[in-house]
Design an enzyme around this catalytic site. Structure first.
Site, PDB file in Angstrom:
ATOM      1  N   GLU B 270       3.552   9.725   3.480  1.00 48.99           N
ATOM      2  CA  GLU B 270       3.890   8.613   3.318  1.00 48.99           C
ATOM      3  C   GLU B 270       3.376   8.396   1.837  1.00 48.99           C
ATOM      4  OE1 GLU B 270       2.825   5.237   2.313  1.00 48.99           O
ATOM      5  OE2 GLU B 270       1.693   4.841   4.198  1.00 48.99           O
ATOM      6  N   CYS B 307      -0.355   0.439   1.029  1.00 50.45           N
ATOM      7  CA  CYS B 307       0.800   1.124   0.889  1.00 50.45           C
ATOM      8  C   CYS B 307       1.685   0.024   0.648  1.00 50.45           C
ATOM      9  CB  CYS B 307       0.845   2.144   1.939  1.00 50.45           C
ATOM     10  SG  CYS B 307      -0.142   3.046   2.336  1.00 50.45           S
TER      11      CYS B 307
END
Lengths: 536, 536
Positions: B270, B307
């Site tokens: 990720e 994120c």
């Protein structure tokens, strides 16, 4: 129904357009007769890939958004259109593959059945994996939003036809069926061994797309005279996944192209497997000869040209193994040759067998009957010992065709340690009796780590298309052991989850709306909830 | 409960052994004070990777075969052991991250909740996805064998701790919890930003493994002073999958190592996302200023080190957008600096902001309050136009921290065409009112292709851990858009299907035996069948 006597044209299907490739030419070959077949096929160029991918991309949003029934109907229609090709298809596939009529008819049945299975899968809607976590507005310290998840199609998929299943793993084979079922437009790169079969099936698929009133970009079929088109297809930014069945070298080449993209994509390549068969001691002692005879039937089926062909036999040395070998040798010596798919495959088989014949650590047990004629694959059985097998990597390489190697082990312990050093496999087979249970229990965890399917007292050739099948396994059997290319789970390769947070009902996809209008199984707050009216 | 006042030692956990790394040293840094923390950590060497992987491999078969309750208990015990660390953990994590106590306490709750959620997932057993296709011995032309499928663990997993979630995406974070739940031993490479936190949590996990009487190889924790250990870990043939949260460069480097292995393996990385927020016309006109204020709260949360930080705002130019900008600027100008996680992250943020400040096509809208002190991240809001955004790739790069770029579009059409050219995202957010529904409907298919989660009238920061969450998305948001790293579906990354054909009951795994002894939901001949006694 309608017969399709239209002549083959040698042209590609780029959406609705028939396009003559201009980058080189090739023809199909009749391996049984050693003759070339008409028509001449024109190989595609990068501009054709570009056009097919542009159309696929244009088609994508509408196609993935079709209702379940429309998409199911596409698959059912494709199945019917393939049947409508009638004998034209059977004859061409036989001529191009050298496979007998019964096998091709059976493969057509499987191809059609596969399309219809995926139609049912689409209708069932469970692949959507609808999940709803209800909002908790009063939760402390912060409220929980309303969260809903479904799976959607990943994008256009590139499918590479396989040489050894001109129908079931080719233009309308398992990869195409599962990708279309997921809602992915498909661009097929036909295998050069059966362009006529590909063109016929391409026509059927193209007609099915038109019958259902879908965007032309849902399906394209490219021919290619070399490797440029395939590489360009996998490199195209609009392609989001790849289905491939073929050689290890070919699969790895595509994996490398996919990994080198600005946006890397997954490749589902089914490549190389030697499918070990374990002859456990009690079974071997009780029925070594019987197993030997049945083994040869599996080994020689379809000239051994199956991904699941039993290319390796592992057994503890002793009288039972001698009975097995003797019976296998007897049957094998009477086995006629069979026509192999292409001169290239035949030559590679001959080379592979020759490598074993001339290997100092390998003993030839038996060969089949030598038959004259082109591309005749002559079955072969060899033996070696466990040490040699482990020390000579060449002995673990797949010889595509009816060749198998028996590895004599000194003990069950050695059997297990050989297994630990096997590469990944599609299948592993135990021939066992009740008294072998303790040994089987010892082997099972190792086999689970090494193979996608474990069989007891059968043979690995013959892959059922159903819900529980796994045609997959650790590398190099496939590029991703988390997937299967046969059976209903194959659809998952081409799906990805999307979550919708606090989305108004009017904007939510139907699958996730309150009231469950699609009547789906859904996971609500972690619990599976059936539809009020069961779908099936 | 017990307090853990044992001093930190700076040693790794290689199975049950505490091992002092000999390849370089490093210490944690307190970014708020700009000081170095004790103790000195020794970096691991390839031999330590080798040892950890050997143990993980030794543990694998037994661990994946543990009954559901045992594995669930491991996760529950780990959660409790983490809570038992008490203030020691909170204080160390605060010191190492510069994050406020409330945030770290919240993150601990999330980490513990995540472990407990996966304990429940394990107990439920639905992840096994048990399927049975019954034998049809009378079927023509050939009988159907008995076929049964379950999912098993892929093998030992390498987990890389993330800098920005020292608990929830680190040693016992989502990757570790889901891998252990799947039955995969885990080897963690700790993030150098919080080695003390890692050691404490590693101790808790190690104790949980011992408490449950499991093989020591189920968990190891490595420290590293450079990139050698991480690369060696991903390259180790016994590692079968990788979980990573971090930079795009780091993720791509690991993807390359994994793809270059003799047996390539999947990497779930990720990496990079700028999380576009769409201000749709009616919403903007009705409540532009209100959205602007809430937007800044999301932007500056945790110094923007998420994120899912909203690094991009897309809107049609006009008075509504001016209200948004004015309100956002007003709040932003009063926003204090916040300590960033590490000097490296702070420096990269400053560089990223400077790139925007000095970019000829970018206008500075507002900066936060400048505060003295080390590693202070000063929020920033910029604007540009759609053409510039599309023509200058640097403007699409993530600036990790509280910086965002507003892109003024001339029309809804331009909004859509900018969206088509965005890279893959973790999230996309619509700020919309009812009158915006037509525009939202037009954007939605594009957003679904571009993002893993689509929000309406919220902000992307704040990722619920549940069943419907997707924390994933197309590259470069992640390396595999078919996966999520948050929520119960994350377990699927670490599972693969295995099929058992005609296997005797005595040899079958319990999940697939007749009589359903584990009381699982199973798919029998294509139909979902509940257990006789519901499990939950």
């Amino acid at each position: 129904m309608a017969t399709h006597s239209e002549a083959l044209t040698g042209e590609m299907f780029i959406g609705a357009a028939r396009v003559r490739g201009t980058a080189g030419t090739f023809r199909a070959h009749d391996p049984a007769r050693g003759t070339w077949l008409e028509p001449v096929y024109g190989g595609g160029a990068p501009a054709d890939v570009e056009r097919a991918c542009t159309l696929a991309w244009e088609a994508f949003d509408a196609f993935r958004d079709t209702d379940l029934e429309t998409r199911a109907r596409l698959l059912d229609t494709a199945a019917q259109r393939i049947l409508d090709l009638g004998d034209t298809l059977i004859e061409r596939a036989c001529a191009e593959s050298g496979l007998p009529r019964g096998r091709i008819e059976g493969e057509r049945g499987r191809t059609v059945g596969q399309l219809r299975l995926f139609a049912e899968v689409v209708r069932g809607g469970e692949w959507l994996e609808a999940r709803i976590d209800s909002a908790l507005p009063q939760r402390q310290p912060a409220p929980r939003p309303d969260l809903r998840q479904r799976h959607i199609a990943v994008g256009p998929v590139a499918v590479f036809g396989a040489s050894n299943f001109p129908l079931a793993f080719s233009v309308a084979g398992g990869d195409t069926a599962s990708a279309l079922a997921a809602g992915c437009p498909v661009v097929v790169k036909a295998h050069n061994a059966h362009p006529g079969t590909s063109e016929l099936v391409g026509r059927a698929l193209r007609q099915a797309v038109a019958d259902c009133g879908l965007h032309e970009g849902v399906f394209s079929l490219l021919f290619a005279s070399g490797t440029v088109v395939g590489a360009a297809l996998v490199a195209d930014p609009r392609i989001k996944s790849v289905g491939f069945t073929g050689s290890r070298r070919g699969g790895i080449a595509l994996m490398q192209v996919a990994a080198a993209r600005a946006e890397p994509i997954p490749v589902f390549a089914e490549m190389s497997s030697i499918n070990p068969v374990y002859l456990l001691p009690a079974a071997l002692a009780a029925r070594g000869a019987d197993i030997g005879r049945k083994f040869v039937a599996s080994l020689t089926l379809g000239a051994g040209q199956f991904c699941t062909n039993p290319g390796l036999v592992l057994a503890v040395d002793g009288p039972g193994l001698e009975s097995f070998l003797e019976a296998a040798a007897t049957v094998l010596r009477d086995s006629p040759c069979a026509t192999m798919l292409t001169p290239g495959i035949h030559a590679a088989y001959e080379e592979g067998v020759e490598r074993l014949v001339s290997h100092s650590k390998v003993t030839a047990i038996a060969r089949g009957v030598a038959t004259s004629g082109p591309n005749q694959g002559r079955a072969a059985l060899f033996a070696t010992d466990a040490d040699s097998f482990l020390n000579e990597p060449v002995l673990q390489e797949e010889v595509f065709g009816a060749s198998s190697l028996v590895v004599r082990c000194k003990s069950v312990e050695e059997l297990r340690s050989v297994t630990e050093r096997l590469e990944g496999q599609l299948t592993a087979t135990l021939q066992m009796d009740d008294a072998d249970l303790p040994v089987a229990r010892q082997l099972l965890p190792v086999l689970e780590r090494r193979a996608g399917r474990i069989l007891v007292n059968g043979f690995p050739t013959g892959v059922e298309v159903g819900h529980a099948m796994v045609h997959g396994g650790p590398f190099p059997a496939t590029s991703d052991p988390r997937a299967t290319s046969v059976g209903s789970l194959a659809i998952r390769r081409f799906l990805r989850p999307v979550c919708y947070q606090d989305m108004p009902q009017a904007l939510l996809p139907e699958a996730l709306r309150d009231g469950n209008p699609l009547e789906l199984w859904r996971r609500v707050d972690g619990q599976l909830v059936p539809p009020a009216t069961p779908r099936r």
